[in-house]
Scaffold this active site. Sequence first.
Site, PDB file in Angstrom:
ATOM      1  N   SER A 121      89.334  61.275  -2.814  1.00 32.79           N
ATOM      2  CA  SER A 121      89.389  60.733  -4.041  1.00 32.79           C
ATOM      3  C   SER A 121      91.105  61.460  -3.970  1.00 32.79           C
ATOM      4  O   SER A 121      91.715  61.583  -4.731  1.00 32.79           O
ATOM      5  CB  SER A 121      88.539  60.852  -4.511  1.00 32.79           C
ATOM      6  N   HIS A 142      88.844  53.727  -1.216  1.00 39.23           N
ATOM      7  CA  HIS A 142      88.466  55.211  -2.791  1.00 39.23           C
ATOM      8  C   HIS A 142      86.774  54.198  -3.381  1.00 39.23           C
ATOM      9  O   HIS A 142      88.102  53.563  -4.052  1.00 39.23           O
ATOM     10  CB  HIS A 142      89.386  55.745  -3.122  1.00 39.23           C
ATOM     11  N   GLU A 154      90.508  51.602  -5.001  1.00 38.45           N
ATOM     12  CA  GLU A 154      91.914  52.679  -3.690  1.00 38.45           C
ATOM     13  C   GLU A 154      91.551  52.110  -2.075  1.00 38.45           C
ATOM     14  O   GLU A 154      90.896  52.508  -2.021  1.00 38.45           O
ATOM     15  CB  GLU A 154      91.811  53.704  -4.514  1.00 38.45           C
ATOM     16  N   ASN A 192      93.501  59.637  -9.909  1.00 35.81           N
ATOM     17  CA  ASN A 192      92.882  60.317  -9.704  1.00 35.81           C
ATOM     18  C   ASN A 192      94.323  61.453 -10.063  1.00 35.81           C
ATOM     19  O   ASN A 192      94.222  63.081 -10.734  1.00 35.81           O
ATOM     20  CB  ASN A 192      92.466  61.332  -9.261  1.00 35.81           C
TER      21      ASN A 192
END
Length: 293
Positions: A121, A142, A154, A192
Amino acid sequence: MIPVIESIGIVGAGQMGCGIAHVSALAGYKVQIYDVSQDRIETALATINGNLARQVSGGKLTDESRTAALSLISGSADVNDLAPMDLVIEAATEDESVKRRIYAQVCPVLKPDAMLATNTSSLSITRLASATDRPERFMGIHFMNPVPVMKLVELVRGIATGEPTFSAAKQYVAKLDKTATVAEDFPAFIVNRILLPMINEAIYTLYEGVGSVEAIDTAMKLGANHPMGPLQLADFIGLDTCLSIMQVLYDGLADSKYRPCPLLVKYVEAGWLGRKSGRGFYDYRGETPVPTR
């Protein structure tokens, strides 16, 4: 030519590994889960079965689909069982040294043309790829947590990732009925990079006494229309994971705005990691979660 993916290997029988196995099998892929502990494999298979059964009882899945998906999933503590897989996804803890050790163990048993991906991540795809024997067939895929519910994936290319690998990954994500977003290989990617500093700022707000756990979460749920408060979300993600991602951002971008809150560090040092450990910003050991601050 775009590689054909028919089988998925998953390294790591934790929450993310279970979720990736779940959605891959539902999409018709043969799935092989690998973990060093046979007990963790058994727990993972039981978890996937339970999650599929819950989808059946909720009317989101037929019992025939559940049975078909389960028939496609196997688990093993023998790394050699990953040998026939077309795509292997590493879903281990967010620790670069652990991931590098896994690649050193997994790469020698894979087919020469097998693709390798990481569910990281936050960590550099280019740097992780350099620890493998196939950087052109390595990339970041991800998934969001919980995998069966969240629609986004992702996709992150390293500097060496080949176009056929990227195209095959896009096709795989599309077959899972998920939406791919392409992120460049910078610390924490897109989701993130935006989400974790917000959570970190919520922890600073608590640390500085601006509001209590309950006040902060209520404010963001009702004032910003978030489905759950940032501190509740941090507990769900795992405070150790939150700290790890903030550290990657702080180290990778060298900007003081990404400094992990000292209170987050203290909770992790105490072993209060959120839901998975029974305590975080909330205490989960009773009937209902109670704020710990």
